[in-house]
Design a protein around this motif. Structure first.
Motif, mmCIF file in Angstrom:
data_model
loop_
_atom_site.group_PDB
_atom_site.id
_atom_site.type_symbol
_atom_site.label_atom_id
_atom_site.label_comp_id
_atom_site.label_asym_id
_atom_site.label_seq_id
_atom_site.Cartn_x
_atom_site.Cartn_y
_atom_site.Cartn_z
ATOM 1 N N GLY A 53 0.847 -1.206 -0.097
ATOM 2 C CA GLY A 53 0.124 -0.126 0.012
ATOM 3 C C GLY A 53 0.900 1.211 0.031
ATOM 4 N N MET A 54 0.336 2.296 -0.636
ATOM 5 C CA MET A 54 1.398 3.592 -0.730
ATOM 6 C C MET A 54 1.456 4.027 0.731
ATOM 7 N N ALA A 55 0.842 3.813 1.727
ATOM 8 C CA ALA A 55 1.158 4.499 3.055
ATOM 9 C C ALA A 55 2.087 3.287 3.782
ATOM 10 N N GLN A 56 2.489 2.286 3.119
ATOM 11 C CA GLN A 56 3.412 1.350 4.098
ATOM 12 C C GLN A 56 4.798 1.700 3.689
ATOM 13 N N ILE A 57 5.353 2.970 4.132
ATOM 14 C CA ILE A 57 6.666 3.490 3.588
ATOM 15 C C ILE A 57 7.594 2.708 4.501
ATOM 16 N N GLY A 58 7.562 2.330 5.470
ATOM 17 C CA GLY A 58 8.668 1.452 6.266
ATOM 18 C C GLY A 58 8.836 0.150 5.625
ATOM 19 N N ALA A 59 7.739 -0.310 5.279
ATOM 20 C CA ALA A 59 7.852 -1.728 4.504
ATOM 21 C C ALA A 59 8.503 -1.679 3.166
ATOM 22 N N ILE A 60 8.248 -0.511 2.362
ATOM 23 C CA ILE A 60 8.845 -0.033 0.996
ATOM 24 C C ILE A 60 10.179 0.090 1.296
ATOM 25 N N LEU A 61 10.578 0.822 2.361
ATOM 26 C CA LEU A 61 12.186 1.142 2.482
ATOM 27 C C LEU A 61 12.977 0.078 3.136
ATOM 28 N N LYS A 62 12.192 -0.840 3.789
ATOM 29 C CA LYS A 62 12.821 -2.114 4.128
ATOM 30 C C LYS A 62 13.227 -2.931 2.919
ATOM 31 N N ALA A 63 12.054 -3.385 2.075
ATOM 32 C CA ALA A 63 12.355 -4.044 0.971
ATOM 33 C C ALA A 63 13.310 -3.544 0.029
ATOM 34 N N LEU A 64 13.405 -2.340 -0.140
ATOM 35 C CA LEU A 64 14.547 -1.829 -1.091
ATOM 36 C C LEU A 64 15.877 -1.878 -0.521
ATOM 37 N N LYS A 65 15.948 -1.919 0.628
ATOM 38 C CA LYS A 65 17.350 -1.956 1.469
ATOM 39 C C LYS A 65 17.618 -3.318 1.405
ATOM 40 N N ALA A 66 16.641 -4.426 1.642
ATOM 41 C CA ALA A 66 16.977 -5.858 1.614
ATOM 42 C C ALA A 66 17.462 -6.100 0.380
ATOM 43 N N GLU A 67 16.999 -5.693 -0.723
ATOM 44 C CA GLU A 67 17.286 -5.994 -2.198
ATOM 45 C C GLU A 67 18.438 -5.195 -2.830
ATOM 46 N N ARG A 68 19.266 -4.481 -1.764
ATOM 47 C CA ARG A 68 20.319 -3.493 -2.093
ATOM 48 C C ARG A 68 20.118 -2.783 -3.273
ATOM 49 N N CYS A 69 18.984 -2.167 -3.347
ATOM 50 C CA CYS A 69 18.795 -1.240 -4.174
ATOM 51 C C CYS A 69 19.542 0.153 -3.876
ATOM 52 N N THR A 70 20.170 0.876 -4.772
ATOM 53 C CA THR A 70 20.765 2.036 -4.601
ATOM 54 C C THR A 70 20.240 3.193 -4.925
ATOM 55 N N THR A 71 19.264 3.161 -5.937
ATOM 56 C CA THR A 71 18.589 4.376 -6.445
ATOM 57 C C THR A 71 17.042 3.990 -6.648
ATOM 58 N N VAL A 72 16.199 4.827 -6.722
ATOM 59 C CA VAL A 72 14.839 4.647 -6.811
ATOM 60 C C VAL A 72 14.218 5.619 -7.989
ATOM 61 N N CYS A 73 13.242 5.225 -8.799
ATOM 62 C CA CYS A 73 12.549 5.770 -9.744
ATOM 63 C C CYS A 73 11.100 5.711 -9.425
ATOM 64 N N LEU A 74 10.448 6.944 -9.565
ATOM 65 C CA LEU A 74 9.189 6.778 -9.238
ATOM 66 C C LEU A 74 8.269 7.137 -10.666
ATOM 67 N N ALA A 75 7.708 6.096 -11.122
ATOM 68 C CA ALA A 75 7.097 6.157 -12.403
ATOM 69 C C ALA A 75 5.734 5.705 -12.472
ATOM 70 N N GLY A 76 4.870 6.247 -13.117
ATOM 71 C CA GLY A 76 3.470 5.690 -13.469
ATOM 72 C C GLY A 76 2.334 6.594 -12.713
ATOM 73 N N ILE A 77 1.257 6.457 -12.874
ATOM 74 C CA ILE A 77 -0.031 7.229 -12.460
ATOM 75 C C ILE A 77 -0.428 6.723 -11.206
ATOM 76 N N VAL A 78 -0.395 7.695 -10.166
ATOM 77 C CA VAL A 78 -1.150 7.642 -8.805
ATOM 78 C C VAL A 78 -1.801 8.616 -8.508
ATOM 79 N N ASN A 79 -3.098 8.402 -8.223
ATOM 80 C CA ASN A 79 -4.094 9.679 -8.135
ATOM 81 C C ASN A 79 -3.955 10.022 -6.660
ATOM 82 N N ARG A 80 -4.127 11.009 -6.196
ATOM 83 C CA ARG A 80 -4.092 11.457 -4.882
ATOM 84 C C ARG A 80 -5.156 10.824 -3.848
ATOM 85 N N PRO A 81 -4.641 10.204 -2.728
ATOM 86 C CA PRO A 81 -5.434 9.207 -2.222
ATOM 87 C C PRO A 81 -6.504 10.266 -1.090
#
Length: 279
Positions: A53-81
């Protein structure tokens, strides 16, 4: 030029996230896709990733770090919730007040706040256009069709209206026909705006056999182009044709092309111009 390292792709809806992921495949660059629930297309599951979910920010950050991502790209349509309905995790709950405050200042302030969250966690932020190899619209005609003087006047006015709309943080696109503004893009997005134009009275717009008018897309003057640069693809061309428009245009170097070859083929087949305004 895209930065090196594994990419964490934060994916919303539309064709852009898949184009970015496919480009990573072509480059042999590892990618991990965060599919935003309710927005990301199902076919993105073909790439390694996870759905949050878009508010699961901690889980998203944890997953990115676990996968050893060094960069992020935000792409695609996300309507304001509706922020009241979000179910944030602990990290999300701590950040949500600041995000809501930023949202009250407009979409661009909201995007800048979200970018700052990732940058504070040590991630570099890349624009989709950089990953796609800078595949943006150049100056002049893309394809075999060029606009007439009258059509170019419509396009320039559409771009002017889009830019003025962007100054108010409303949207990125506008449609003009014979000097008359038919539509301004807001939260509904380009596809919905073109559908709306197609439903207008026939005396206001062109038709498939006698096209008139143009769609102009321009970045908001205040926006961060790493996140929200305007985009067109072959579907945009098809919908513009169905709405009776003669063509599409954008600011040269500031309009991302999804599948350049398909855009050219579709525009040539349907007889539409695609034009880059060099300003």
């Amino acid at each position: 030029m895209s930065a090196a390292g594994k990419l964490g792709l934060i994916a919303g809806g539309g064709d852009l996230p898949a184009a970015v992921a496919a480009r990573c495949d072509a480059l042999g660059r590892p990618v991990f896709v965060i599919r935003l629930a309710g927005f990301a297309d199902e076919h993105l599951a073909r790439w390694p990733g996870a759905e949050f979910g878009m508010a699961q920010i901690g889980a998203i950050l944890k997953a990115l770090k676990a996968e050893r991502c060094t960069t992020v790209c935000l792409a695609g349509i996300v309507n304001r919730p509706d922020f009241k309905t979000l179910k944030p995790d602990f990290k999300g709950a701590t950040l949500l007040p600041g995000i809501v405050a930023a949202a009250s200042k407009g979409d661009d302030a909201l995007l800048r706040k979200i970018l700052s969250v990732f940058e504070a966690e040590g991630f570099a932020v890349e624009g989709a256009d950089d990953i796609l190899g800078g595949d943006t619209l150049g100056a002049g005609a893309l394809g075999a069709v060029s606009p007439t003087e009258e059509q170019l006047d419509d396009l320039k006015k559409a771009l002017h209206v889009a830019e003025k709309s962007g100054e108010l943080d409303i949207g990125q696109g506008a449609v003009v026909c014979d000097g008359l503004v038919l539509a301004v893009e807001a939260q509904e997005g380009t596809d919905a705006m073109l559908t709306r134009v197609a439903g207008l009275s026939a005396d206001l717009r062109g038709a498939v056999d006698s096209p008139r008018g143009a769609l102009g897309k321009a970045p908001k003057p205040i926006q961060d182009l790493r996140v929200d640069m305007p985009v067109i693809g072959p579907r945009t061309v098809e919908m513009a044709a169905a709405a009776g428009l003669a063509g599409i245009g954008g600011v040269a170097g500031r309009l991302i092309l999804i599948d350049r070859a398909a855009v050219v083929e579709t525009a040539n087949r349907l007889g539409l111009f695609v034009w880059g305004d060099d300003r």
